[in-house]
Design a protein around this motif. Sequence first.
Motif, PDB file in Angstrom:
ATOM      1  N   ALA A 293       0.814  -1.113  -0.073  1.00  0.00           N
ATOM      2  CA  ALA A 293       0.082  -0.228  -0.081  1.00  0.00           C
ATOM      3  C   ALA A 293       0.767   1.101   0.150  1.00  0.00           C
ATOM      4  O   ALA A 293       1.723   1.259   0.828  1.00  0.00           O
ATOM      5  N   ARG A 294       0.562   2.325  -0.727  1.00  0.00           N
ATOM      6  CA  ARG A 294       1.311   3.524  -0.875  1.00  0.00           C
ATOM      7  C   ARG A 294       0.467   4.396  -1.649  1.00  0.00           C
ATOM      8  O   ARG A 294      -0.356   4.319  -2.392  1.00  0.00           O
ATOM      9  N   HIS A 295       0.904   5.766  -1.597  1.00  0.00           N
ATOM     10  CA  HIS A 295       0.499   6.766  -2.173  1.00  0.00           C
ATOM     11  C   HIS A 295       1.573   7.785  -2.813  1.00  0.00           C
ATOM     12  O   HIS A 295       2.965   7.369  -2.379  1.00  0.00           O
ATOM     13  N   GLY A 296       1.333   8.751  -3.502  1.00  0.00           N
ATOM     14  CA  GLY A 296       2.605   9.713  -4.083  1.00  0.00           C
ATOM     15  C   GLY A 296       3.154   8.735  -5.126  1.00  0.00           C
ATOM     16  O   GLY A 296       4.435   9.016  -5.315  1.00  0.00           O
ATOM     17  N   LEU A 297       2.609   7.742  -5.718  1.00  0.00           N
ATOM     18  CA  LEU A 297       3.327   6.546  -6.637  1.00  0.00           C
ATOM     19  C   LEU A 297       2.709   7.112  -8.128  1.00  0.00           C
ATOM     20  O   LEU A 297       2.006   8.032  -8.235  1.00  0.00           O
ATOM     21  N   ASP A 298       3.133   6.373  -8.993  1.00  0.00           N
ATOM     22  CA  ASP A 298       2.772   6.616 -10.445  1.00  0.00           C
ATOM     23  C   ASP A 298       2.866   5.240 -11.177  1.00  0.00           C
ATOM     24  O   ASP A 298       3.785   4.364 -10.587  1.00  0.00           O
ATOM     25  N   ALA A 299       2.217   5.271 -12.342  1.00  0.00           N
ATOM     26  CA  ALA A 299       2.202   3.938 -13.103  1.00  0.00           C
ATOM     27  C   ALA A 299       2.443   4.158 -14.717  1.00  0.00           C
ATOM     28  O   ALA A 299       1.880   5.216 -14.974  1.00  0.00           O
ATOM     29  N   ALA A 300       2.860   3.311 -15.249  1.00  0.00           N
ATOM     30  CA  ALA A 300       2.892   3.083 -16.736  1.00  0.00           C
ATOM     31  C   ALA A 300       2.796   1.741 -17.208  1.00  0.00           C
ATOM     32  O   ALA A 300       3.442   0.889 -16.561  1.00  0.00           O
ATOM     33  N   ALA A 301       2.248   1.533 -18.638  1.00  0.00           N
ATOM     34  CA  ALA A 301       1.976   0.288 -19.108  1.00  0.00           C
ATOM     35  C   ALA A 301       2.993   0.148 -20.082  1.00  0.00           C
ATOM     36  O   ALA A 301       3.211   1.114 -20.913  1.00  0.00           O
ATOM     37  N   VAL A 302       3.772  -1.024 -20.262  1.00  0.00           N
ATOM     38  CA  VAL A 302       4.520  -1.411 -21.321  1.00  0.00           C
ATOM     39  C   VAL A 302       4.251  -2.896 -21.632  1.00  0.00           C
ATOM     40  O   VAL A 302       4.520  -3.602 -20.685  1.00  0.00           O
ATOM     41  N   GLU A 303       3.939  -3.085 -23.010  1.00  0.00           N
ATOM     42  CA  GLU A 303       3.870  -4.563 -23.306  1.00  0.00           C
ATOM     43  C   GLU A 303       3.110  -5.418 -22.526  1.00  0.00           C
ATOM     44  O   GLU A 303       3.398  -6.454 -22.136  1.00  0.00           O
ATOM     45  N   GLY A 304       1.744  -4.799 -22.176  1.00  0.00           N
ATOM     46  CA  GLY A 304       0.802  -5.746 -21.469  1.00  0.00           C
ATOM     47  C   GLY A 304       0.925  -5.694 -19.927  1.00  0.00           C
ATOM     48  O   GLY A 304       0.283  -6.520 -19.589  1.00  0.00           O
ATOM     49  N   ALA A 305       2.170  -5.151 -19.531  1.00  0.00           N
ATOM     50  CA  ALA A 305       2.241  -5.242 -18.079  1.00  0.00           C
ATOM     51  C   ALA A 305       2.166  -3.704 -17.355  1.00  0.00           C
ATOM     52  O   ALA A 305       2.561  -2.696 -18.126  1.00  0.00           O
ATOM     53  N   ILE A 306       1.868  -3.690 -16.280  1.00  0.00           N
ATOM     54  CA  ILE A 306       1.748  -2.196 -15.586  1.00  0.00           C
ATOM     55  C   ILE A 306       2.856  -2.318 -14.437  1.00  0.00           C
ATOM     56  O   ILE A 306       2.878  -3.105 -13.548  1.00  0.00           O
ATOM     57  N   TYR A 307       3.795  -1.317 -14.525  1.00  0.00           N
ATOM     58  CA  TYR A 307       4.820  -0.928 -13.464  1.00  0.00           C
ATOM     59  C   TYR A 307       4.389   0.219 -12.462  1.00  0.00           C
ATOM     60  O   TYR A 307       3.891   1.345 -13.137  1.00  0.00           O
ATOM     61  N   VAL A 308       4.159  -0.432 -11.130  1.00  0.00           N
ATOM     62  CA  VAL A 308       3.747   0.802 -10.148  1.00  0.00           C
ATOM     63  C   VAL A 308       4.762   1.276  -9.366  1.00  0.00           C
ATOM     64  O   VAL A 308       5.290   0.342  -8.629  1.00  0.00           O
ATOM     65  N   ILE A 309       5.428   2.575  -9.432  1.00  0.00           N
ATOM     66  CA  ILE A 309       6.670   2.820  -8.968  1.00  0.00           C
ATOM     67  C   ILE A 309       6.723   3.908  -7.947  1.00  0.00           C
ATOM     68  O   ILE A 309       5.674   4.799  -7.889  1.00  0.00           O
ATOM     69  N   ALA A 310       7.646   3.753  -7.111  1.00  0.00           N
ATOM     70  CA  ALA A 310       7.923   4.407  -5.808  1.00  0.00           C
ATOM     71  C   ALA A 310       6.525   4.902  -4.821  1.00  0.00           C
ATOM     72  O   ALA A 310       5.667   4.008  -4.836  1.00  0.00           O
ATOM     73  N   GLY A 311       6.699   5.990  -4.255  1.00  0.00           N
ATOM     74  CA  GLY A 311       5.589   6.298  -3.246  1.00  0.00           C
ATOM     75  C   GLY A 311       5.790   6.035  -1.902  1.00  0.00           C
ATOM     76  O   GLY A 311       6.342   5.101  -1.578  1.00  0.00           O
ATOM     77  N   GLY A 312       4.856   6.488  -1.036  1.00  0.00           N
ATOM     78  CA  GLY A 312       5.028   6.613   0.301  1.00  0.00           C
ATOM     79  C   GLY A 312       4.097   5.413   0.972  1.00  0.00           C
ATOM     80  O   GLY A 312       3.058   5.233   1.014  1.00  0.00           O
ATOM     81  N   PRO A 313       4.717   4.573   1.886  1.00  0.00           N
ATOM     82  CA  PRO A 313       3.822   3.368   2.467  1.00  0.00           C
ATOM     83  C   PRO A 313       2.933   3.924   3.608  1.00  0.00           C
ATOM     84  O   PRO A 313       2.270   2.973   3.989  1.00  0.00           O
TER      85      PRO A 313
END
Length: 330
Positions: A293-313
């Motif tokens: 669980a976290r906030h202040g994160l961001d996400a991007a989709a590449v080749e059918g997968a989504i990467y959810v990156i960084a942020g505060g737990p």
Amino acid sequence: MPSRARYAHGGWLGAALGLFLATPLALAEVREASGEWRRMVPLPEARTEVSVATDGERIFLAGGFLLAGERDATAPRTLFVYDPGDDRWEALTELPRGVNHAGFEYHDGRLYVIAGFDEASFTPTDAFHIYDIDTDKWRQGPVVPTPRGALATAVLDGRIHAIGGTTHGREDVGVHEVYDPQSDLWSQLAAMPTPRNHHRAAAIDGRIVVLAGRDDSTFRLTTNEIYHPDDDRWEEGAPVPTGRSGVAATALDDWVYLFGGETFTPERRTFDEAERYHLEEDRWERLPAMPTARHGLDAAAVEGAIYVIAGGPEAGFAFSDLNERLIPDD
């Protein structure tokens, strides 16, 4: 598809109809969907309130806060690039100036850093920086007409939309401005009906879906507003099943995906919710929860997968280097 409320540029009739339809939409069934999470190589620095963009092959990450000492935070300038195929991060360039809660988009070989809060402050900026990846050069674009941070951005039909956010005096706005790279100019479009901040936007099927966020009354907006560029209007979509702010969103295939978030009332917490919205069918599905669980994160989709990156737990100032991948089932 269920009917949606149409807003006539903020008119009372559209707003009243939106309130009338909110109850039946809120009672719509949220189906369960499946997918698999996996933890990938972490970001080189633990950050929060970051912004990511993708060219469809790589993921770029810029801005945010970086912990300095035990209590303070700085605005790191290193712009990282991630190669999902090699599961590898590297430094690409340095931002001309530190920024957090910024808009960040890729289009046609360039990266665009749009407004945000200046350095490690919460002072809205109108800065607009453009990076040419091939030439490794920055230039300063025309200033964003409305300085703001915690805004939402999206690229649609080759133009960059900047929607909502918080401006001077901590005022939430629904202002909607668009940048045309061909003319190198900003112009004004129909305002988003619900002024808010810490929301996210995604372009899909020729429209822009703007989800969640916070305003003066709540940290847990369930607002789903959809912009139609053909006739410069907004309409209301099925509400977000789990209201929250400080979220991440991205589009993949026929769905807009929404991840994480935080609230401070009635309790201080972060969210591990992963949900997705089908625009054409105006409905939501619930995915397996994020590993962290976290906030202040961001996400991007590449080749059918989504990467959810960084942020505060944890809600508020908290940081992580997490890079968690979701491969959703059809």
